[in-house]
Enzyme design. Structure first.
Site, PDB file in Angstrom:
ATOM      1  N   ASP A 168       0.247  -1.185  -0.090  1.00 48.94           N
ATOM      2  CA  ASP A 168      -0.148  -0.261  -0.495  1.00 48.94           C
ATOM      3  C   ASP A 168       0.963   1.032  -0.476  1.00 48.94           C
ATOM      4  OD1 ASP A 168      -2.658   0.938  -0.266  1.00 48.94           O
ATOM      5  OD2 ASP A 168      -2.164   2.074   1.990  1.00 48.94           O
ATOM      6  N   GLY A 169       0.666   2.182  -0.688  1.00 51.06           N
ATOM      7  CA  GLY A 169       1.332   3.672  -0.676  1.00 51.06           C
ATOM      8  C   GLY A 169      -0.119   4.251   0.044  1.00 51.06           C
ATOM      9  N   GLU A 211       2.691   4.144  -4.090  1.00 49.20           N
ATOM     10  CA  GLU A 211       2.158   2.378  -3.961  1.00 49.20           C
ATOM     11  C   GLU A 211       2.566   1.598  -5.459  1.00 49.20           C
ATOM     12  OE1 GLU A 211      -0.712   1.092  -3.315  1.00 49.20           O
ATOM     13  OE2 GLU A 211      -2.319   2.973  -2.864  1.00 49.20           O
ATOM     14  N   ASP A 257      -4.286  -2.566  -3.236  1.00 45.47           N
ATOM     15  CA  ASP A 257      -5.626  -1.655  -3.463  1.00 45.47           C
ATOM     16  C   ASP A 257      -5.444  -0.692  -4.625  1.00 45.47           C
ATOM     17  OD1 ASP A 257      -4.235   0.481  -2.257  1.00 45.47           O
ATOM     18  OD2 ASP A 257      -5.385   0.858  -0.677  1.00 45.47           O
ATOM     19  N   HIS A 270      -9.485  -0.047   2.358  1.00 46.52           N
ATOM     20  CA  HIS A 270      -9.632   0.811   3.721  1.00 46.52           C
ATOM     21  C   HIS A 270     -11.496  -0.009   4.193  1.00 46.52           C
ATOM     22  CE1 HIS A 270      -7.112   3.847   4.017  1.00 46.52           C
ATOM     23  NE2 HIS A 270      -7.551   4.348   2.408  1.00 46.52           N
ATOM     24  N   ASP A 288      -1.408  -0.148   5.194  1.00 43.86           N
ATOM     25  CA  ASP A 288      -1.558   1.719   5.156  1.00 43.86           C
ATOM     26  C   ASP A 288      -1.394   1.937   6.326  1.00 43.86           C
ATOM     27  OD1 ASP A 288      -3.204   4.161   4.279  1.00 43.86           O
ATOM     28  OD2 ASP A 288      -3.770   3.351   6.376  1.00 43.86           O
TER      29      ASP A 288
END
Length: 145
Positions: free
Chosen positions: A9-10, A47, A69, A124, A134
């Site tokens: 994740d970024g 990301e 994501d 999320h 995250d």
């Protein structure tokens, strides 16, 4: 060939702004967390960096399931955009420069080494590893705030 799970994740505070990335490598019940960031970047760069750093940490050729994501990351590879941009001198179909060409190029090099399949998850939404990544990313960029 070893099968490794890679979760990435970024995150960014502002876009552009301070950003961070997080990655979790899982193999044979063992996990390794990686994270980093930059004081001025974009969410998409973070990301891509998460995927790059996760793949670069592998010490041998592996079969990898990369869970993210980021539609930008997944579509850029699965729809062939990145390879097309590279073939066209890092230009998009509209002849404008492709964004993040440096990172896409590094990622494509790693994808030529490893056998990677992508799994997109909605961010999320309670996916445990995505939420951990995250937190790693946000924790990293908060030092720049």
């Amino acid at each position: 060939m070893k099968h490794v799970e890679l979760f990435t994740d970024g995150a960014c505070s502002g876009n552009p702004g301070p950003g961070g990335w997080g990655a979790i490598l899982r193999f044979n019940g063992q996990e390794k967390e990686l994270c980093g960031g930059e004081p001025q970047t974009t969410n998409n760069r973070m990301e891509l960096t998460a995927a790059i750093e996760g793949l670069a940490a592998l010490k041998e050729r592996c079969k990898v399931t990369l869970c993210t994501d980021s539609r930008y990351l997944v579509d850029g590879i699965e729809k062939g955009w990145a390879r097309s941009w590279k073939k066209n001198g890092w230009r998009k179909a509209d002849k404008k420069p492709a964004l993040n060409a440096d990172l896409w190029d590094r990622l494509l090099t790693l994808l030529d080494i490893h056998e990677v399949s992508f799994l997109w998850v909605r961010g999320h939404q309670g996916h445990p590893e995505n939420e951990r990544c995250d937190r790693l990313a946000v924790g990293w960029y908060q030092q720049y705030l």
